[in-house]
Design an enzyme around this catalytic site. Structure first.
Site, PDB file in Angstrom:
ATOM      1  N   ASP A 124      -9.193  -4.602  16.768  1.00  0.00           N
ATOM      2  CA  ASP A 124     -10.462  -4.477  17.023  1.00  0.00           C
ATOM      3  C   ASP A 124     -11.120  -4.896  18.125  1.00  0.00           C
ATOM      4  OD1 ASP A 124     -13.377  -3.392  16.627  1.00  0.00           O
ATOM      5  OD2 ASP A 124     -14.202  -4.665  15.495  1.00  0.00           O
ATOM      6  N   GLU A 162     -15.885   0.416   7.326  1.00  0.00           N
ATOM      7  CA  GLU A 162     -17.217  -0.950   7.504  1.00  0.00           C
ATOM      8  C   GLU A 162     -18.364  -0.342   7.037  1.00  0.00           C
ATOM      9  OE1 GLU A 162     -17.506  -1.198  11.496  1.00  0.00           O
ATOM     10  OE2 GLU A 162     -16.242  -3.141  11.447  1.00  0.00           O
ATOM     11  N   GLU A 174     -16.906  -6.332  24.220  1.00  0.00           N
ATOM     12  CA  GLU A 174     -18.078  -7.574  23.650  1.00  0.00           C
ATOM     13  C   GLU A 174     -16.984  -8.755  22.544  1.00  0.00           C
ATOM     14  OE1 GLU A 174     -17.924  -4.754  19.249  1.00  0.00           O
ATOM     15  OE2 GLU A 174     -17.797  -6.190  18.006  1.00  0.00           O
TER      16      GLU A 174
END
Ligand code: BDP
Length: 737
Positions: free
Chosen positions: A396, A322, A424
């Site tokens: 993820d 990323e 998240e």
């Protein structure tokens, strides 16, 4: 304020009134005093059960903690405070055994009494951090001994004894031996130096960088107490998307001040290392891990850190992922990068945790395959003080993923687990999702790496492949919010993570039981329903967000609400890349006919996932593209089953609301009200997810939502046009209400 529809208000008020009435009628007394959640599971309130209280008071009359060390002082403080609260009386600190009821704590070195007791064999099994708790007789008097081989072992034992009282358990014939199964039990903070927290939903970072090192918030100590009470022994202070500045002399001094607070609690500090730091901070032209000047820079940096923090733990690194810099920028491998840092910290006993969370949109491969493809060939290439840190699943931190195929596949490299506690993708601060069952599901998954029974837990605890080093990490959900975690129930996830890190074979239901008793009440009419709520909560979230193996269909950026339609510049971050809905069906074909990600699993797991007849429903669309009208195990079509799951998710939230209302008056109103209001948010947002996702998928399936289900509150166009607030830390979407 949210605008709640009239119908909703009426239903909710009626529901609340009827349950409140039932609860109030049943309740004998008024609710206990209000609490704000700051005390976590270390509340130490007076034991309400009269016979237990009498038992405890008779068994514990003196506290004996001989010797002197920072940790021994922490032990006597914690026990003195805890016992005073629980027993409602001061327990004198004494050194003699004139009366029955001494609690003797320490090690064979700090306490002559402990040295003289026949505990050698048991203590040998307890290792460096384990402990023994025993009811014994000393000089003819009844006593409870809490013994470790080290002060920190004794501290864990002290917390364990307190837990016995906090959970209303007997202390009559104590005989407990416990030791952690995993060496490094880490809490990873994704905290930035400006005190924002990446994916943090509980306020700002706890670390007051501007005030450090001179001013030390009292919260640091309470943070350490909480962690130590569940066995966490390492903290990474900074975000994996790292800032080199934390390696400057100014910041090293600040980190050292935190390390000093945490040390007596058995907690070491670690930092994230930005791979390009030699350029950004050292003024070098390169960060090439094979360059001599770069290697020297890191060695000097490590020496400098260890001068300030002699027990510094080491580095955590996110590289070539990323947009982060890494060894591949210089055509070197992950092993080259990790080994360079490992070499720098090795003389000081430090370690490197190198993350395997890598993927690239330039690689036209299934994103979930990339970590395995890149790391498996490096098995055996890492120095002995490197651990490779692998997320629980290959994508993820989704609400549900199959276990990561790397577990079991790198027998010569210690693999660490990385869980995400901060939720998240599971409703962040407000949605109640107890993660214990998620952690447990992954840990108990059988990799078959060495035949049946090769569980993920046995990989990471080192028992399967004989790793010399073992570790586990949880991405923290903690911030400056008064209750630490943004919601009362998010505390349970911090707690459960710590308990499973200590022993990954424990049951998440048992852990929930302890947490409820310590956090709310020992009353079985509280424990039972709340536990039930917690145990269904994660599946509820999976159902209303990503049932049947769907994944990554959340809105971009904030990752909070639904966004299966979202368009992003990178294919591998775009929901349609993952759900692959079309006129025929939905799901990602990862069999040999598709991306063949199944081949990364050992047989027979591979075949089980690859075969439509044996793949569990929970992972169906993860591994298969399935026709809308294809029959499922239940006999219903895929579409009908999808609809059923989305509706069941909302129903589960409603049942959680009813359960919660049923305990009104049995816990304090302040925490009760907060949870109740959050469940209200969750119910609305579960419907938002359901109505938005199903209507979007309907544009492909062209099939109806059967009449027996309530109608979506708004048409799809409404959800497509919603613009949630940009604030990533509190992404409420008021319009959906
Ligand atoms: C993703 C998060 C991102 C993290 C990344 C990571 O959205 O903020 O930086 O994981 O783990 O889940 O590195």
């Amino acid at each position: 304020m949210w605008s709640i529809t009239k119908r909703d208000t009426a239903v909710r008020v009626l529901l609340a009134l009827s349950f409140a009435f039932a609860a109030r009628v049943g309740a004998q007394t008024s609710p206990p005093p209000n609490e704000d959640g700051y005390d976590l599971w270390l509340r130490y309130r007076l034991v309400p059960d009269a016979s237990r209280l009498a038992e405890y008071r008779a068994a514990i009359t003196r506290l004996v903690v001989p010797g002197d060390s920072p940790t021994l002082r922490v032990i006597s403080d914690e026990l003195a405070t805890g016992l005073q609260g629980l027993l409602g009386r001061t327990i004198p600190i004494d050194e003699s055994f004139r009366v029955d009821g001494s609690v003797i704590v320490g090690t064979p070195r700090s306490s002559r009494t402990i040295a003289a007791l026949p505990l050698v064999a048991e203590l040998a099994r307890a290792g460096r951090e384990g402990f023994v708790i025993r009811s014994v007789k000393v000089a003819g008097k009844r006593a409870i001994v809490v013994a470790g081989n080290t002060d920190v072992g004794a501290l864990y034992g002290a917390f364990r004894l307190l837990r016995q009282l906090q959970t209303n358990a007997s202390i009559a014939e104590l005989s407990i031996m416990d030791a952690p199964r995993i060496q490094l039990r880490m809490l990873d903070h994704w905290d930035n130096l400006d005190r924002t927290v990446e994916r943090g939903y509980a306020g700002q970072s706890l670390w007051e960088w501007k005030r450090l090192p001179d001013s030390l918030s009292p919260r640091y100590r309470d943070y350490a107490r909480a962690n130590s009470s569940i066995g966490i022994n390492g903290t990474v202070l900074t975000n994996v998307n790292a800032n080199a500045k934390v390696l400057s002399p100014e910041y090293i001094a600040k980190v050292a001040a935190l390390a000093n607070v945490f040390r007596p609690y058995g907690i070491r500090v670690y930092l994230t290392a930005r791979f390009s730091a030699p350029i950004e901070m050292g003024g070098l032209k390169t960060a090439d891990p094979l360059d001599a000047a770069v290697r020297k820079w890191w060695r000097n940096k490590a020496d400098e850190i260890y001068r300030a923090i002699p027990d510094f733990g080491g580095f955590l690194v996110k590289a070539n992922s990323e947009g982060q810099p890494g060894p591949q920028d210089y055509k070197r491998t992950h092993a080259d990068g990790a080994n360079m840092l490992a070499e720098a910290v090795a003389p000081h006993g430090g370690i490197v945790m190198w993350r395997a969370f890598v993927y690239s949109n330039e690689v036209p491969l299934d994103r979930t395959k990339q970590a395995y493809d890149e790391f498996k060939p490096l098995d055996g290439a890492f120095r002995s003080n490197v651990l490779v840190q692998v997320k629980n699943g290959p994508l993820d931190f989704q609400p549900r993923e199959p276990f990561h195929p790397l577990f079991g596949a790198m027998p010569k490299t210690p693999l660490m687990m990385e869980f995400q506690i901060t939720k998240e993708y599971l409703g962040q601060d407000t949605h109640l999702a107890y993660l214990g069952p998620l952690f447990e599901e992954v840990l108990r998954s059988d990799t078959w790496a060495k035949g049946k029974g090769s569980t993920v837990a046995s990989v990471i605890d080192g028992s399967l492949q004989h790793y010399a080093r073992t570790g586990i990490a949880g991405v923290a959900n903690i911030g400056t919010d008064r209750n630490w975690t943004g919601s009362q129930f998010n505390q349970a996830n911090w707690y459960a993570y710590g308990r499973l890190a200590w022993d990954p074979r424990q049951s998440s239901a048992d852990i929930a039981d302890d947490w409820i008793r310590m956090t709310f009440s020992n009353d079985s009419t509280v424990v039972k329903p709340v536990k039930h709520m917690m145990l269904i909560s994660r599946d509820a979230v999976v159902d209303y967000m990503t049932p049947l193996g769907l994944a990554h269909i959340m809105a971009s950026n904030h990752h909070y609400g639904p966004g299966p339609w979202a368009k992003l510049p990178r294919a591998d971050q775009t929901p349609s890349y993952f759900h692959r809905a079309d006129s025929i069906g939905i799901g990602f074909d990862r069999t040999a006919a598709g991306s063949n990600a199944v081949e990364q699993y050992f047989p027979p797991v591979r075949e089980r996932f690859a075969n439509r007849d044996s793949v569990p429903d929970a992972f169906l669309l993860w591994f298969h593209h399935v026709g809308w009208n294809e029959p499922m195990r239940s006999g219903a079509t895929l579409w009908d089953e999808l609809v059923r799951h989305y509706y069941a998710g909302v129903d589960s939230v409603r049942s959680m609301e009813r359960t919660w209302i049923g305990i009104q008056g049995k816990i304090d109103d302040a925490r009760f009200d907060e949870v109740e209001s959050f469940l209200g948010i969750q119910e609305h947002e579960a419907r938002w997810w359901r109505d938005a996702a199903l209507q979007y998928f309907q544009t492909f399936s062209h099939l109806p939502i059967p009449d027996r289900y309530e109608r979506p509150a708004h048409p799809l166009s409404f959800y497509l046009e919603l613009h949630c607030p940009a604030d990533r830390t509190r992404p409420r979407c008021p319009a959906v209400y």
